[in-house]
Scaffold this motif. Structure first.
Motif, PDB file in Angstrom:
ATOM      1  N   ILE A  72     -11.731  -6.322 -29.049  1.00 15.60           N
ATOM      2  CA  ILE A  72     -12.303  -5.851 -30.319  1.00 15.60           C
ATOM      3  C   ILE A  72     -11.122  -5.505 -31.211  1.00 15.60           C
ATOM      4  N   LEU A  73     -10.811  -6.408 -32.130  1.00 15.57           N
ATOM      5  CA  LEU A  73      -9.616  -6.280 -32.966  1.00 15.57           C
ATOM      6  C   LEU A  73      -9.977  -5.681 -34.315  1.00 15.57           C
ATOM      7  N   LEU A  74      -9.289  -4.606 -34.693  1.00 14.26           N
ATOM      8  CA  LEU A  74      -9.533  -3.922 -35.963  1.00 14.26           C
ATOM      9  C   LEU A  74      -8.228  -3.792 -36.728  1.00 14.26           C
ATOM     10  N   ARG A  75      -8.288  -4.150 -38.007  1.00 11.09           N
ATOM     11  CA  ARG A  75      -7.111  -3.979 -38.864  1.00 11.09           C
ATOM     12  C   ARG A  75      -7.137  -2.545 -39.415  1.00 11.09           C
ATOM     13  N   VAL A  76      -6.214  -1.721 -38.974  1.00 10.59           N
ATOM     14  CA  VAL A  76      -6.172  -0.306 -39.325  1.00 10.59           C
ATOM     15  C   VAL A  76      -5.235  -0.095 -40.519  1.00 10.59           C
ATOM     16  N   ASN A  77      -5.758   0.533 -41.569  1.00 10.60           N
ATOM     17  CA  ASN A  77      -4.975   0.867 -42.769  1.00 10.60           C
ATOM     18  C   ASN A  77      -4.241  -0.347 -43.340  1.00 10.60           C
ATOM     19  N   ASN A  78      -4.949  -1.499 -43.378  1.00 13.43           N
ATOM     20  CA  ASN A  78      -4.397  -2.740 -43.939  1.00 13.43           C
ATOM     21  C   ASN A  78      -3.129  -3.218 -43.241  1.00 13.43           C
ATOM     22  N   SER A  79      -3.011  -2.887 -41.956  1.00 14.90           N
ATOM     23  CA  SER A  79      -1.821  -3.308 -41.207  1.00 14.90           C
ATOM     24  C   SER A  79      -1.817  -4.824 -41.011  1.00 14.90           C
ATOM     25  N   GLU A  80      -0.616  -5.374 -40.828  1.00 14.69           N
ATOM     26  CA  GLU A  80      -0.487  -6.811 -40.616  1.00 14.69           C
ATOM     27  C   GLU A  80      -1.118  -7.219 -39.288  1.00 14.69           C
ATOM     28  N   GLU A  81      -0.795  -6.440 -38.243  1.00 19.58           N
ATOM     29  CA  GLU A  81      -1.307  -6.751 -36.916  1.00 19.58           C
ATOM     30  C   GLU A  81      -2.475  -5.835 -36.560  1.00 19.58           C
ATOM     31  N   PRO A  82      -3.605  -6.418 -36.123  1.00 19.23           N
ATOM     32  CA  PRO A  82      -4.753  -5.578 -35.725  1.00 19.23           C
ATOM     33  C   PRO A  82      -4.495  -4.895 -34.380  1.00 19.23           C
ATOM     34  N   VAL A  83      -5.254  -3.826 -34.125  1.00 20.94           N
ATOM     35  CA  VAL A  83      -5.191  -3.162 -32.825  1.00 20.94           C
ATOM     36  C   VAL A  83      -6.424  -3.531 -32.020  1.00 20.94           C
ATOM     37  N   ASP A  84      -6.267  -3.594 -30.695  1.00 22.59           N
ATOM     38  CA  ASP A  84      -7.400  -3.847 -29.806  1.00 22.59           C
ATOM     39  C   ASP A  84      -7.984  -2.491 -29.409  1.00 22.59           C
ATOM     40  N   ILE A  85      -9.172  -2.202 -29.935  1.00 23.98           N
ATOM     41  CA  ILE A  85      -9.810  -0.902 -29.712  1.00 23.98           C
ATOM     42  C   ILE A  85     -10.001  -0.610 -28.222  1.00 23.98           C
ATOM     43  N   LEU A  86     -10.227  -1.653 -27.431  1.00 22.43           N
ATOM     44  CA  LEU A  86     -10.475  -1.464 -26.007  1.00 22.43           C
ATOM     45  C   LEU A  86      -9.242  -0.983 -25.250  1.00 22.43           C
ATOM     46  N   GLN A  87      -8.064  -1.137 -25.859  1.00 21.50           N
ATOM     47  CA  GLN A  87      -6.819  -0.727 -25.203  1.00 21.50           C
ATOM     48  C   GLN A  87      -6.345   0.662 -25.644  1.00 21.50           C
ATOM     49  N   LEU A  88      -7.059   1.298 -26.573  1.00 21.27           N
ATOM     50  CA  LEU A  88      -6.616   2.586 -27.108  1.00 21.27           C
ATOM     51  C   LEU A  88      -7.040   3.748 -26.211  1.00 21.27           C
ATOM     52  N   THR A  89      -6.233   4.798 -26.220  1.00 18.41           N
ATOM     53  CA  THR A  89      -6.594   6.019 -25.503  1.00 18.41           C
ATOM     54  C   THR A  89      -7.619   6.805 -26.330  1.00 18.41           C
ATOM     55  N   GLU A  90      -8.224   7.839 -25.722  1.00 18.81           N
ATOM     56  CA  GLU A  90      -9.215   8.643 -26.425  1.00 18.81           C
ATOM     57  C   GLU A  90      -8.601   9.368 -27.615  1.00 18.81           C
ATOM     58  N   SER A  91      -7.380   9.869 -27.475  1.00 13.90           N
ATOM     59  CA  SER A  91      -6.734  10.572 -28.593  1.00 13.90           C
ATOM     60  C   SER A  91      -6.429   9.611 -29.740  1.00 13.90           C
ATOM     61  N   GLN A  92      -6.046   8.378 -29.419  1.00 11.90           N
ATOM     62  CA  GLN A  92      -5.821   7.370 -30.468  1.00 11.90           C
ATOM     63  C   GLN A  92      -7.133   7.018 -31.177  1.00 11.90           C
ATOM     64  N   MET A  93      -8.227   6.930 -30.401  1.00 11.92           N
ATOM     65  CA  MET A  93      -9.533   6.613 -30.988  1.00 11.92           C
ATOM     66  C   MET A  93     -10.025   7.731 -31.903  1.00 11.92           C
ATOM     67  N   GLN A  94      -9.702   8.979 -31.559  1.00 15.30           N
ATOM     68  CA  GLN A  94     -10.119  10.107 -32.397  1.00 15.30           C
ATOM     69  C   GLN A  94      -9.496  10.031 -33.794  1.00 15.30           C
ATOM     70  N   ASN A  95      -8.333   9.421 -33.878  1.00 15.83           N
ATOM     71  CA  ASN A  95      -7.690   9.234 -35.186  1.00 15.83           C
ATOM     72  C   ASN A  95      -8.336   8.104 -35.982  1.00 15.83           C
ATOM     73  N   ILE A  96      -9.043   7.208 -35.275  1.00 14.85           N
ATOM     74  CA  ILE A  96      -9.683   6.058 -35.939  1.00 14.85           C
ATOM     75  C   ILE A  96     -11.123   6.372 -36.327  1.00 14.85           C
ATOM     76  N   ARG A  97     -11.844   7.051 -35.421  1.00 17.38           N
ATOM     77  CA  ARG A  97     -13.237   7.386 -35.717  1.00 17.38           C
ATOM     78  C   ARG A  97     -13.311   8.312 -36.923  1.00 17.38           C
ATOM     79  N   GLY A  98     -14.187   7.983 -37.843  1.00  9.73           N
ATOM     80  CA  GLY A  98     -14.329   8.785 -39.060  1.00  9.73           C
ATOM     81  C   GLY A  98     -13.356   8.359 -40.133  1.00  9.73           C
ATOM     82  N   LEU A  99     -12.089   8.191 -39.766  1.00  2.08           N
ATOM     83  CA  LEU A  99     -11.066   7.834 -40.747  1.00  2.08           C
ATOM     84  C   LEU A  99     -11.085   6.347 -41.066  1.00  2.08           C
TER      85      LEU A  99
END
Length: 579
Positions: A72-99
């Motif tokens: 599940i690839l998401l482009r965060v803050n218009n970054s060039e390279e997307p992040v794979d949500i499935l590889q993120l830790t819970e603390s990293q996801m907390q920064n993405i959820r809502g924001l």
């Protein structure tokens, strides 16, 4: 991944561990959402829509769920390279959820904190992500409440969720979801529980906010009318797979997969009244058997040809039910000694008739008095003033013992089949119970034989007699409730939102069943619903309620072609158009 693509789901497969082993729920699902685009994810309950959306938010339970493959690839803050949500830790996801990803859940009452004021709940996310400081957060929340068109923002800010209407709670959820200006918004069935007029306003609001903030939206729904009016692209899910995807207009004009064809065809439309609504299984079976005959063949016979003859017969006889100047009131405030201080009329001085063999449709927004009227006729709520005459008997004056006998004549099918049945009682015994109470037949063996016949009549089997409510789907459980209503051999049934919680394909099956039973048993219906297309299909006449009063009462076809009341026109104009 293309620079214009915000979210890309690649070959996602996941499932859940249970006592029976691993069950695959989402199977090789792929789709993408471009920046500023609305993609509709459509399918019936259990197809995997919500599980897919929760996996995008990484909210699935870690111990029970398991991803077997995919990204599940998401482009965060218009970054060039997307992040794979499935590889993120819970603390990293907390920064993405809502924001970066906001979510509007299906049921705002269970999604909002019941003991926390609405304003503080919206402020919480902004403070957590340090979008704004404490001194300015209240003014920003009030701005958001104005933006989502909530009345009296200051009052809403200081209100608890239970003090708001369903539409208002959903607007609070939307304000919360957009508060941090996310690039992706997931809307999971955000209008399912809402009236058609409130639904239209919420859809218009979501679309206007999407344009203003250039948000991408994943819009999940089982209602094709809704997705047609809001989405740019559509993905159709069936049994955990995406069976068809593409541009909304193209798929609606020329669906390729039999499941998509079935979903589009089974919803009642305003310009025709087929004898039977087509159901999805017709299309799927035809495809499996290689049959090229139209699955719509059974539905091409119109009920309209028989309508005039039947109406002449029905309305030449005296009415079965006469309601005169009926008022039903509820105490809203009491003094220290428990005496009423203020009273609200749910039903206010209304009069109407229902004829034997008729289906009287009853429509209106939530809070207009539909359910209160139905329950007052059943004497589940005591009437205030007025009279209810059923075949010459004044129901309002019946004693407790007389009322018990009377209830064999009029039965009710409630909106939520899950809460209508006792979870610890087998459904066969639940159907048999009222027969036992009313001493119908002399033994349980005879009663069981009748119950099995009723189960078969509503499309179930003898083996279902021994099952518990949790072992059924929503559509099957509603069939059980219909069988229970028929157990006492009634003449008159009140259907209180009996299909509103069902998928469109299951809804079509239940509507066909109700029409068939009406003919077989000579039943009379009051059919309560907020879905006007369904009401028109089912009804001979339609009564529109507003604020506890009758706004309009007329033949169903005449009312839809030429509504006299401004309120009725508003309701009809709010019906999602699929054309």
């Amino acid at each position: 991944m293309n620079k214009n693509v915000l979210l890309k789901v690649n070959n996602l497969s996941l499932g859940f561990e249970s006592d029976e082993g691993f069950s695959l729920v989402v199977n090789d699902v792929s789709f993408e959402i471009k920046k500023g685009e609305i993609t509709g994810l459509v399918g019936e309950s259990g197809c995997g829509k919500t599980v897919t959306s929760l996996s995008v938010m990484n909210l699935l339970p870690k111990k029970k769920s398991k991803v077997t493959k995919g990204q599940i690839l998401l482009r965060v803050n218009n970054s060039e390279e997307p992040v794979d949500i499935l590889q993120l830790t819970e603390s990293q996801m907390q920064n993405i959820r809502g924001l970066n990803i906001g979510m509007i859940f299906q049921e705002p009452m269970s999604s909002l904190n019941p003991v926390m004021k609405c304003g503080k709940q919206v402020a919480e996310a902004m403070l957590l992500h340090k979008i704004i400081n404490k001194e300015n957060v209240k003014s920003r929340v009030l701005e958001l409440f104005e933006e989502v068109k909530l009345p009296e923002p200051e009052r809403i800010y200081n209100s608890y969720p239970h003090q708001l209407s369903g539409g208002q709670r959903q607007r609070v959820m939307i304000a919360m979801a957009i508060s941090c200006k996310p690039s992706l918004l997931i809307a999971d069935e955000p209008t399912t529980a809402l009236d058609v007029t409130v639904q239209k306003r919420i859809l218009e609001l979501i679309k206007s906010l999407q344009k203003k903030y250039e948000i991408s939206i994943l819009f999940i729904t089982h209602d094709l009318g809704v997705v047609y009016n809001i989405a740019d692209n559509i993905a159709v899910m069936y049994k955990g797979r995406i069976v068809e995807k593409g541009n909304v207009s193209e798929i609606f004009k020329n669906p390729q997969h039999p499941y998509t064809k079935g979903l589009i065809s089974c919803r009642p439309v305003l310009n025709s009244r087929p004898a039977r609504l087509p159901v999805v299984n017709y299309f799927l079976k035809n495809e499996e058997q290689g049959n090229h005959a139209s699955p719509l063949a059974n539905s091409e016979v119109s009920l309209d040809s028989q309508r005039k003859t039947r109406h002449k017969r029905i309305y030449s006889n005296p009415p079965a039910l006469i309601v005169k100047n009926l008022t039903t009131s509820f105490v809203t405030r009491r003094n220290f000694f428990g005496k009423p201080k203020s009273v609200q009329n749910a039903v206010s001085n209304i009069s109407f008739n229902v004829y034997e063999g008729e289906t009287l449709g009853l429509v209106g927004e939530s809070g207009c008095g539909k359910t209160s009227l139905g329950r007052t006729i059943m004497r589940l709520i005591s009437p205030g003033n007025g009279a209810i005459l059923y075949k010459g008997i004044d129901i309002c004056n019946l004693s407790s013992s007389e009322l018990r006998k009377f209830r064999t004549k009029i039965q009710i099918i409630f909106q939520d089949p899950y809460s209508s049945l006792t979870p610890g009682i087998q459904v066969g015994k639940a159907i048999q119970e009222p027969m036992k109470v009313h001493n119908i037949l002399s033994s349980d063996v005879e009663r069981k034989h009748v119950v099995v016949e009723l189960l078969e009549k509503v499309g179930l089997e003898e083996k279902h007699y021994y099952r518990y409510p949790h072992e059924f789907s929503g559509g099957q459980l509603q069939r059980v409730c219909i069988a229970r209503a028929l157990a006492l051999n009634p003449d008159f049934i009140i259907c209180d939102e009996a299909v509103s919680s069902l998928d469109v394909s299951v809804q079509a099956q239940v509507l066909n069943l109700l029409n068939g039973l009406k003919n077989d048993f000579g039943l009379t219906y009051i059919f309560i619903s907020h879905d006007l297309a369904v009401v028109k299909y089912m009804s001979d006449r339609v009564m529109v309620m507003q604020d506890g009063k009758i706004a309009e009462l007329a033949d169903a076809d005449l009312l839809y072609k030429n509504p006299e009341s401004h309120y009725t026109k508003t309701l009809i104009n709010a019906i999602p158009d699929v054309s």
